[in-house]
Design a protein around this motif. Sequence first.
Motif, short mmCIF file in Angstrom:
data_model
loop_
_atom_site.label_atom_id
_atom_site.label_comp_id
_atom_site.label_asym_id
_atom_site.label_seq_id
_atom_site.Cartn_x
_atom_site.Cartn_y
_atom_site.Cartn_z
N LEU A 162 0.83 -1.20 0.00
CA LEU A 162 0.00 0.00 0.00
C LEU A 162 0.87 1.25 0.00
O LEU A 162 1.88 1.33 0.68
CB LEU A 162 -0.92 0.02 1.22
N ALA A 163 0.42 2.23 -0.75
CA ALA A 163 1.17 3.47 -0.86
C ALA A 163 1.04 4.28 0.43
O ALA A 163 -0.02 4.33 1.04
CB ALA A 163 0.64 4.28 -2.03
N THR A 164 2.12 4.86 0.84
CA THR A 164 2.14 5.78 1.96
C THR A 164 3.00 6.96 1.57
O THR A 164 3.80 6.86 0.64
CB THR A 164 2.72 5.12 3.23
N PRO A 165 2.85 8.09 2.26
CA PRO A 165 3.71 9.23 1.92
C PRO A 165 5.20 8.90 1.97
O PRO A 165 5.98 9.45 1.21
CB PRO A 165 3.33 10.27 2.97
N SER A 166 5.60 7.95 2.85
CA SER A 166 7.01 7.60 2.92
C SER A 166 7.38 6.50 1.93
O SER A 166 8.55 6.18 1.78
CB SER A 166 7.36 7.16 4.35
N PRO B 196 6.04 5.96 -1.82
CA PRO B 196 5.15 6.24 -2.95
C PRO B 196 5.30 5.26 -4.11
O PRO B 196 4.64 5.40 -5.14
CB PRO B 196 5.57 7.65 -3.38
N ALA B 197 6.13 4.23 -3.96
CA ALA B 197 6.38 3.30 -5.07
C ALA B 197 5.10 2.65 -5.59
O ALA B 197 4.94 2.46 -6.80
CB ALA B 197 7.38 2.24 -4.65
N ALA B 198 4.18 2.30 -4.71
CA ALA B 198 2.92 1.67 -5.15
C ALA B 198 2.10 2.63 -6.00
O ALA B 198 1.44 2.20 -6.95
CB ALA B 198 2.11 1.20 -3.95
N ILE B 199 2.14 3.89 -5.69
CA ILE B 199 1.43 4.89 -6.49
C ILE B 199 2.03 4.94 -7.89
O ILE B 199 1.30 4.86 -8.89
CB ILE B 199 1.50 6.29 -5.84
N PHE B 200 3.34 5.05 -7.97
CA PHE B 200 4.00 5.14 -9.28
C PHE B 200 3.81 3.85 -10.07
O PHE B 200 3.61 3.89 -11.28
CB PHE B 200 5.48 5.49 -9.12
N ALA B 201 3.85 2.71 -9.40
CA ALA B 201 3.62 1.43 -10.09
C ALA B 201 2.21 1.38 -10.66
O ALA B 201 2.00 0.95 -11.79
CB ALA B 201 3.87 0.27 -9.14
N ALA B 202 1.24 1.80 -9.87
CA ALA B 202 -0.15 1.79 -10.34
C ALA B 202 -0.36 2.75 -11.50
O ALA B 202 -1.11 2.46 -12.43
CB ALA B 202 -1.09 2.14 -9.19
N LEU B 203 0.32 3.88 -11.46
CA LEU B 203 0.18 4.88 -12.53
C LEU B 203 0.98 4.51 -13.78
O LEU B 203 0.84 5.17 -14.81
CB LEU B 203 0.63 6.25 -12.02
N GLY B 204 1.78 3.46 -13.71
CA GLY B 204 2.65 3.08 -14.82
C GLY B 204 1.95 2.28 -15.91
O GLY B 204 2.63 1.75 -16.79
N ASP B 205 0.65 2.20 -15.88
CA ASP B 205 -0.10 1.45 -16.88
C ASP B 205 -1.11 2.37 -17.57
O ASP B 205 -1.89 3.04 -16.88
CB ASP B 205 -0.83 0.28 -16.21
N PRO B 206 -1.13 2.42 -18.90
CA PRO B 206 -2.06 3.32 -19.61
C PRO B 206 -3.53 3.04 -19.30
O PRO B 206 -4.32 3.98 -19.22
CB PRO B 206 -1.76 3.06 -21.09
N MET C 223 -5.42 -0.81 -4.19
CA MET C 223 -4.31 -1.19 -3.31
C MET C 223 -3.31 -0.04 -3.17
O MET C 223 -2.67 0.09 -2.13
CB MET C 223 -3.61 -2.44 -3.84
N ALA C 224 -3.19 0.78 -4.19
CA ALA C 224 -2.30 1.94 -4.13
C ALA C 224 -2.97 3.13 -3.44
O ALA C 224 -2.33 4.16 -3.23
CB ALA C 224 -1.86 2.34 -5.54
N GLY C 225 -4.24 2.97 -3.09
CA GLY C 225 -4.96 4.04 -2.40
C GLY C 225 -5.53 5.09 -3.33
O GLY C 225 -6.06 6.10 -2.87
N LEU C 226 -5.44 4.88 -4.64
CA LEU C 226 -5.88 5.88 -5.61
C LEU C 226 -7.38 5.87 -5.84
O LEU C 226 -7.94 6.87 -6.31
CB LEU C 226 -5.15 5.66 -6.94
N VAL C 227 -8.04 4.77 -5.54
CA VAL C 227 -9.50 4.70 -5.61
C VAL C 227 -10.01 3.97 -4.37
O VAL C 227 -9.27 3.23 -3.72
CB VAL C 227 -10.02 3.98 -6.89
N SER C 228 -11.25 4.21 -4.07
CA SER C 228 -11.92 3.46 -3.01
C SER C 228 -13.15 2.81 -3.61
O SER C 228 -13.66 3.26 -4.64
CB SER C 228 -12.31 4.39 -1.85
#
Length: 111
Positions: A6-10, A12-22, A62-67
């Motif tokens: 899960l992404a946390t402010p400390s 952010p890899a999960a956020i970038f991984a999730a955003l890495g797909d078109p 899982m990256a916290g970008l949607v609920s």
Amino acid sequence: MSTADLATPSNPAAIFAALGDPTRLSLLRRLSSGRTQSIARLSVDTSLTRQAITKHLHVLEMAGLVSSLRIGRETQFAYRPEPIVAARTYLEEVAVQWDDALGRLKALVEK
């Protein structure tokens, strides 16, 4: 992806991984309108199956970008902007570090 990812402010890899797909970027863009949407609605005008959409939404969740919220037989998904703010803050911090490093290098070269 596990809950440890899960992404946390400390972290952010999960956020970038999730955003890495078109496909996930496209889904996030559609959800960023502010309206919750179902998998059926999100699969309209796309060649992806509902199962594929579900898989991508799970990664975003899982990256916290949607609920998600279960309403009867349907699951509604909503955009969560906080992880994007955390990722932006992280990138700004990295940019400052690079600017500082380049400034030191420039000073050293110009000596």
